[in-house]
Scaffold this motif. Structure first.
Motif, PDB file in Angstrom:
ATOM      1  N   GLU A 143       0.833  -1.213   0.000  1.00  0.00           N
ATOM      2  CA  GLU A 143       0.000   0.000   0.000  1.00  0.00           C
ATOM      3  C   GLU A 143       0.856   1.247   0.000  1.00  0.00           C
ATOM      4  O   GLU A 143       0.573   2.197  -0.710  1.00  0.00           O
ATOM      5  CB  GLU A 143      -0.922  -0.002   1.229  1.00  0.00           C
ATOM      6  N   ILE A 144       1.886   1.246   0.790  1.00  0.00           N
ATOM      7  CA  ILE A 144       2.728   2.450   0.857  1.00  0.00           C
ATOM      8  C   ILE A 144       3.501   2.609  -0.446  1.00  0.00           C
ATOM      9  O   ILE A 144       3.590   3.707  -1.001  1.00  0.00           O
ATOM     10  CB  ILE A 144       3.668   2.370   2.060  1.00  0.00           C
ATOM     11  N   SER A 145       3.974   1.488  -1.003  1.00  0.00           N
ATOM     12  CA  SER A 145       4.666   1.562  -2.290  1.00  0.00           C
ATOM     13  C   SER A 145       3.724   2.115  -3.357  1.00  0.00           C
ATOM     14  O   SER A 145       4.125   2.920  -4.198  1.00  0.00           O
ATOM     15  CB  SER A 145       5.153   0.153  -2.711  1.00  0.00           C
ATOM     16  N   LEU A 162       2.793   9.236  -6.559  1.00  0.00           N
ATOM     17  CA  LEU A 162       3.305  10.601  -6.405  1.00  0.00           C
ATOM     18  C   LEU A 162       3.594  11.248  -7.762  1.00  0.00           C
ATOM     19  O   LEU A 162       3.419  12.451  -7.935  1.00  0.00           O
ATOM     20  CB  LEU A 162       4.603  10.561  -5.562  1.00  0.00           C
ATOM     21  N   GLY A 163       4.036  10.402  -8.720  1.00  0.00           N
ATOM     22  CA  GLY A 163       4.460  10.923 -10.018  1.00  0.00           C
ATOM     23  C   GLY A 163       3.317  11.673 -10.719  1.00  0.00           C
ATOM     24  O   GLY A 163       3.551  12.564 -11.525  1.00  0.00           O
ATOM     25  N   LYS A 164       2.142  11.281 -10.401  1.00  0.00           N
ATOM     26  CA  LYS A 164       1.031  11.924 -11.079  1.00  0.00           C
ATOM     27  C   LYS A 164       0.626  13.215 -10.411  1.00  0.00           C
ATOM     28  O   LYS A 164      -0.290  13.895 -10.835  1.00  0.00           O
ATOM     29  CB  LYS A 164      -0.191  10.957 -11.107  1.00  0.00           C
ATOM     30  N   MET A 165       1.211  13.584  -9.351  1.00  0.00           N
ATOM     31  CA  MET A 165       0.800  14.784  -8.604  1.00  0.00           C
ATOM     32  C   MET A 165       1.484  16.018  -9.138  1.00  0.00           C
ATOM     33  O   MET A 165       2.514  15.927  -9.801  1.00  0.00           O
ATOM     34  CB  MET A 165       1.185  14.603  -7.127  1.00  0.00           C
ATOM     35  N   ALA A 170       2.258  19.644  -4.461  1.00  0.00           N
ATOM     36  CA  ALA A 170       1.561  18.618  -3.674  1.00  0.00           C
ATOM     37  C   ALA A 170       2.459  17.406  -3.513  1.00  0.00           C
ATOM     38  O   ALA A 170       2.516  16.762  -2.466  1.00  0.00           O
ATOM     39  CB  ALA A 170       0.245  18.218  -4.386  1.00  0.00           C
ATOM     40  N   ARG A 171       3.210  17.073  -4.608  1.00  0.00           N
ATOM     41  CA  ARG A 171       4.066  15.883  -4.576  1.00  0.00           C
ATOM     42  C   ARG A 171       5.138  16.038  -3.491  1.00  0.00           C
ATOM     43  O   ARG A 171       5.406  15.120  -2.729  1.00  0.00           O
ATOM     44  CB  ARG A 171       4.734  15.731  -5.944  1.00  0.00           C
TER      45      ARG A 171
END
Lengths: 360, 805
Positions: free
Chosen positions: A37-39, A45-48, A52-53
């Motif tokens: 889940e954390i992975s 993140l790349g899509k943020m 925000a990222r």
């Protein structure tokens, strides 16, 4: 980011709840594994947006490190618990005996000979030896004990068989260590200082006699060695050997054919609680015979008695061993009873020397 | 030698106490062996009087006596004591012997205590002779004459207060075998004055009817002088009480006055005499060597057959006396003897000693003559004894008959007063030294000292020193330090062999063996089992048949020790001995060996399964450990030339060329059975003298060769014939490349039925591990393969072995 807190709580709880390494591995995979889940959140993140990222990345990193640390901590804890459990199961009865190591012993006669050697070596004596089957010349004649003299009869001599036709006087089992005096003087001449420990033989067997026993001979020849030197030498020996601070010796006139004058030597002692105490008291015990070497003996050994003089003494090794170590019965020395050998014997490494003391 | 104090005081005027005399005797060289002092035993018994004896109220046979005692002696106060007494003769007015409470009564062994006998108090005892062990008389209490002094000690009244002293006389002092000689020593010490003993020649009343002739051969050596005389008309009853008391005190049985007088002279003056019953002597007395075969019934009741040359005294009817040793029964004196021939002669000590030893007669006469008594006292002794016979037995003396002459023993030695200081270390003034010698009977002429006839032991200057030092007392000697011969740290003193003995002994003990010291002699059977038992090694006069032969090996002694220990329940043993064994009967035909014996299991049962039976390889390992401790070379040969007392297949010899260093193996089952040992038993022997001395004496060791390069280990298993020895394989492998191969080790053996099933009948497998140590570069696989091939080839060539598939 309530979501992350929830996630944190969930995994922390799962880690704490993992009961073994396999369960813990499952938790790790579900949190930090490729599909964890954390992975997954990290992958998202790349899509943020960059701003925000950055914020979410920092939080996720913190969470990941936190979970990782918790996983490691729990893993170490589980390993310790597993080791504890294993160690608990590996209990042994340590009161069982260890594997046997053999322990041998040295006979008191050998031990005392080593003690004698250590003491007399320090006073400049070396160790001489001689044969135990001895010619009657060395055992008697050279020592001023002529044939048919009553002194010779008193020796209770063992004679060796003589073949028919061999008309030499029979050889004897040496009755004392004194013939070594003659042999040592013949070999080395004067001046000389030797002791000669070894087996001797007398035809005698009762409560206090055995047909074989041990003697040590002492001989010191020089230009002006006196009987007073002999007394000092014996006093020093007795003090060192018996390991007492004071000894008192008494010289008493006697007769040995090979010394002139001759003296029996007594040592002062007392009996306290059944134990012999040397050096004090009002009793005297005979411990050896001694004297100034007879001129005829020196001459027989090829040493000029007008130039040289000195002393000789002879002492029972078994006897002084009994006295020092409280051994009651001479006969037991030669019976090789295992119980006796173990009880009165000495350890292999218990090697007498004056620097460390005669005993360990 | 025994004598009594009063006897001594016949010759010594002294005020010294008994204790002073005893100390001086021992200190002078006459060691006191014992003293019997009647005062210590009977001193508490004193003379007392029964004031009144009345009937005991409660017992018919008992009397209650009021006794007057004087516990402190005749001059002390009188003390009245009540005693209950059962003796029939206890009566008013009787003077007897009283023992107070606290007295030990020797005849009953009881210690007296105050008591109450049938209701009446009793404090002591009136004694019988038996209670004092003076006789068997117990019919009543002792009765003494009216007027006997009360309070005196009974032993004083009875003359029993004569302590008996027993001293050991050293063989050099024939003079001290007489009381007078002892008195002379004590006088010289300063304990009193030697009393004069005047000799008066007694005039004969008639010529001796018995003549004496010494055979010329004996006059030269054997009997230089023989004297005697007849005394007619003697009365040979019991000797007087005083003489009997003295003889009894020293353990002699009084016989008759004449015989007792000869004994009295033997012990009093060291002058043995003999008395013949003159009526039984036919013709003259001849002193002659025996022809051999003569028989004589001696006074001890035994018949002796003489060998040629032994000295005899014969008359016309044959042998009458064993000269100087013992008289004959035929001409011995009896209570009926009226005419006596008294003999005083001087006999050659060596001849007497040889005859006495051959005939096994230990008489008081022989004892003195073989030590050499005073020849000058021969006729003087005869005169003194004649006088005593005349005094005690009466009679008329003849002239003295004598043949030969008193041998002249006059000799002198230089007297050097400085010698006492130089030899002994005692400082004694010259005047005192001269006084001592004079008191001992020496004649001093300037610086020459002439010993008296009774001191045959004095034969040189050193003897004069001894006399002076002895009389002055060696107890005054103070020890004087003696420096080492060389200053500084002493050099080592042990010989290489002595060091080896020590190393071997300590190594074996460290390996777990108990050291034994067993007798050097063993029985013939055991000796024979171990290659000994020959006549050359036989003791002619063994103390028992178990100790008849000098041991040829140490193993029989250890096996006997093992058997004794097994009999006590100790079945597992590790014993060793280090000492001499005898290869022949000549001096020096002995060598030192170390032998160890392992019996049973090498450990007790334990929970670890350590226990196993000992085997050959335990013995081998220990033999190797001892050899290593002795510095023996590592490269040795193992052969099979072992002694017969080993199991032929399970034993070996460790050697260097022809030199045998050690043997090890299983003890032969027959030997074990013969020695009564329950096996298995393994033994090893190391020949300490055989190990070569290291050639290099330098202390520095060769430089260490340690390569940084990785060593390579390769294992090889070979199939070989069963009889192939591992050492052959190891040596072959080693030879494949001496530079590269650092070590070859056997690590496995596969043998037995399973092995043969796998590899063929008569085969076994041996596996070795070879360690290759490169020195300049790491080995390539090809190089390792090349060495391996050479190893296989060498092993195959040496053993016929093939690599196990």
């Amino acid at each position: 980011m309530d979501g992350l807190d929830t996630l944190r709580n969930k995994f922390i709880a799962a880690i704490a709840g993992a009961s073994d390494e396999a369960a813990l591995e499952e938790v790790r995979l579900s949190a930090l594994g490729k599909k964890g889940e954390i992975s997954a959140l990290m992958g998202g993140l790349g899509k943020m947006e960059p701003e925000a990222r950055k914020a979410a990345g920092a939080s996720l990193n913190v969470l990941r490190d936190e979970i990782d640390a918790a996983l490691r901590g729990r893993k170490a804890g589980l390993a310790d618990a597993a080791l504890d459990a294993r160690l608990k199961s590996e209990w042994l009865d340590v009161t069982l005996p260890g594997r046997p190591r053999p322990a041998g012993t040295i006979h008191p006669v050998s031990q005392v000979m080593d003690e004698l050697t250590a003491i007399f070596a320090d006073m400049g004596f070396s160790v001489a030896e001689g044969p135990q089957i001895e010619s009657d010349w060395f055992n008697f004649d050279a020592l001023n004990i002529p044939p048919e003299h009553p002194a010779r009869q008193e020796h209770d001599t063992f004679f060796m068989h003589r073949a028919e036709g061999d008309d030499r006087p029979p050889h004897v089992l040496r009755t004392h260590t004194s013939p070594v005096q003659i042999r040592a003087l013949q070999a080395q001449g004067a001046p000389i200082r030797v002791i000669a420990p070894g087996r001797v033989y007398r035809m005698d067997m009762d409560q206090t006699h055995t047909p074989m026993f041990h003697q040590v001979e002492g001989l010191a020849i020089d230009r002006n060695v006196t009987m007073a030197n002999l007394k000092w030498c014996l006093e020093e020996f007795c003090r060192a050997f018996f390991e007492v601070d004071e000894v008192e010796l008494r010289f008493r006139a006697s007769h040995f054919p090979f010394t002139e004058p001759s003296a029996e030597v007594d040592i002062r002692y007392s009996v306290q609680n059944g134990q012999i105490k040397l050096g004090q008291g009002d009793k005297w015990m005979e411990i050896l015979g001694s004297g100034m070497v007879h001129p005829k003996v020196l001459a027989a050994a090829g040493v000029n008695p007008d130039e040289w003089q000195g002393f000789a003494f002879g002492m029972g090794i078994d006897r002084i061993a009994m006295l020092k170590y409280g051994i009651p019965d001479l006969r037991a020395f030669f019976e090789a009873d295992l119980r006796w050998l173990r009880h009165y014997g000495f350890a292999a490494l218990d090697m007498p020397d004056l620097a460390r003391g005669l005993r360990g | 030698m025994k004598f009594t104090l009063s006897w001594l005081k016949d010759h010594l005027e002294t005020s010294a106490s008994l204790d002073e005399i005893l100390f001086a005797l021992t200190d002078l060289g006459h060691e006191v062996e014992g003293v019997e002092d009647p005062a210590a035993r009977l001193g508490a018994f004193r003379v007392a009087r029964i004031i009144e004896a009345s009937q005991h109220p409660n017992a018919d046979r008992l009397r209650v006596c009021r006794v007057e005692t004087r516990p402190e002696g005749p001059d002390g106060p009188s003390v009245e004591v009540q005693v209950v007494c059962g003796a029939p003769n206890a009566r008013t007015g009787l003077i007897g012997v009283f023992a107070p409470p606290g007295t030990h009564v020797p005849g009953t062994g009881v210690d007296l205590k105050p008591g109450v006998i049938r209701g009446v108090e009793s404090n002591g005892m009136m004694c019988s002779e038996r209670e004092l062990e003076l006789s068997e008389d117990h019919d009543g209490i002792i009765e003494l004459p009216e007027g006997t002094l009360l309070g005196q000690r009974y032993i004083d009244y009875k003359g029993l207060n004569d302590p008996m002293i027993w001293v050991k006389i050293t063989p050099n002092r024939p003079d001290a075998l007489g009381v007078r000689g002892i008195a002379r020593d004590l006088a010289a010490r300063g304990l009193g004055k030697l009393k004069d003993m005047p000799i008066v020649a007694i005039k004969g009343q008639f010529p001796s009817p018995i003549g004496v002739q010494i055979d010329p051969a004996l006059k030269a050596k054997g009997c230089p002088v023989f004297s005697g005389r007849v005394i007619r008309g003697v009365k040979n009853g019991p000797s007087p009480d005083w003489m009997q008391a003295r003889l009894k005190a020293i353990g002699l049985r009084p016989i008759s006055a004449l015989v007792d007088i000869t004994n009295y002279f033997t012990f009093g003056l060291s002058r043995p005499l003999h008395v013949f019953d003159a009526a039984k002597v036919k013709g003259d007395l001849r002193i002659h060597p025996a022809k051999g075969g003569e028989e004589l019934l001696a006074l001890d009741g035994k018949t002796y057959t003489l060998a040629a040359g032994q000295m005899l005294i014969s008359d016309d009817q044959g042998p009458e006396s064993l000269a100087g040793i013992m008289g004959g029964e035929v001409s011995g004196c009896t209570p009926e003897t009226v005419d006596v021939f008294l003999e005083s002669a001087w006999w050659d000590p060596i001849t007497i000693a040889a005859t006495g030893r051959a005939l096994k007669i230990n008489s008081d006469a022989r004892y003195r003559f073989e030590r050499g008594i005073d020849p000058a006292f021969t006729v003087d002794g005869l005169e003194l004894a004649t006088q005593m016979i005349l005094d005690l037995c009466g009679g008329t003396p003849s002239d003295v008959v004598i043949d030969g002459a008193i041998p002249d023993m006059t000799r002198s030695y230089r007297f050097d007063p400085a010698r006492v200081g130089a030899l002994v270390g005692l400082d004694i003034p010259e005047s005192e030294q001269r006084q001592t010698l004079t008191a001992l009977g020496f004649r001093l002429e300037g610086n020459q000292a002439f010993p008296p006839g009774w001191r045959p032991d004095v034969q040189g200057e050193a003897d004069l020193v001894e006399e002076v030092a002895r009389v002055a007392s060696l107890s005054n000697l103070k020890g004087q330090p003696m420096a080492r011969m060389l200053p500084g740290v002493p050099k080592p003193i042990l010989t290489p062999l002595q060091k080896r003995e020590k190393a071997a002994r300590r190594t074996l003990a460290a390996l777990g063996y108990n050291e034994c010291v067993t007798y050097s002699f063993i029985d013939a059977g055991a000796a024979a089992l171990f290659g000994g038992g020959s006549d050359a090694l036989r003791v002619d006069n063994p103390i028992s048949s178990e100790m008849s032969h000098m041991r040829p090996d140490l193993l029989p002694g250890l096996l006997r020790a093992a058997a004794r220990n097994q009999a006590r329940g100790f079945m597992d043993l590790a014993l060793f001995e280090l000492g001499p064994v005898f290869t022949g009967g000549e001096p020096g035909e002995q060598r030192v060996q170390a032998t160890a014996l392992l019996v049973g299991a090498q450990a007790a049962r334990d929970p670890h399964g350590s226990r196993r039976m000992v085997d050959v390889f335990d013995a081998k390992a220990d033999a190797e450990a001892v050899l290593a401790a002795l510095g023996a070379p590592q490269r040795v040969q193992v052969g099979r030339k072992v002694e017969g007392w080993f199991h032929p297949g399970r034993s070996g010899e460790i050697g260097l060329g022809p030199v045998k260093l050690a043997m090890f193996g299983e003890v032969h089952p027959k030997v074990l059975a013969a020695m009564d040992v329950k096996g298995p038993a393994m033994a090893l022997t190391v020949y300490l003298e055989a190990v070569p001395q290291p050639k290099v004496n330098a202390t520095a060791k060769a430089a260490l060769q340690a390569s940084d390069l990785q060593p390579v280990e390769r294992d090889f298993a070979f199939v070989v014939d069963k009889g192939v020895e591992a050492l052959t394989m190891v040596n072959a492998a080693q030879g494949a490349d001496k530079a590269l191969i650092a070590a070859v080790r056997v690590f496995d053996q596969f043998t037995g039925d399973k092995a043969e099933a796998q590899m063929g009948a008569g085969k076994k497998s041996l596996a070795i591990s070879v360690r290759l140590q490169p020195t300049d570069k790491t080995l390539t696989e090809a190089e390792i393969e090349a060495v391996s091939a050479r190893i296989i080839e060498k092993v195959a060539k040496a053993t016929g072995g093939v690599l196990r598939g």
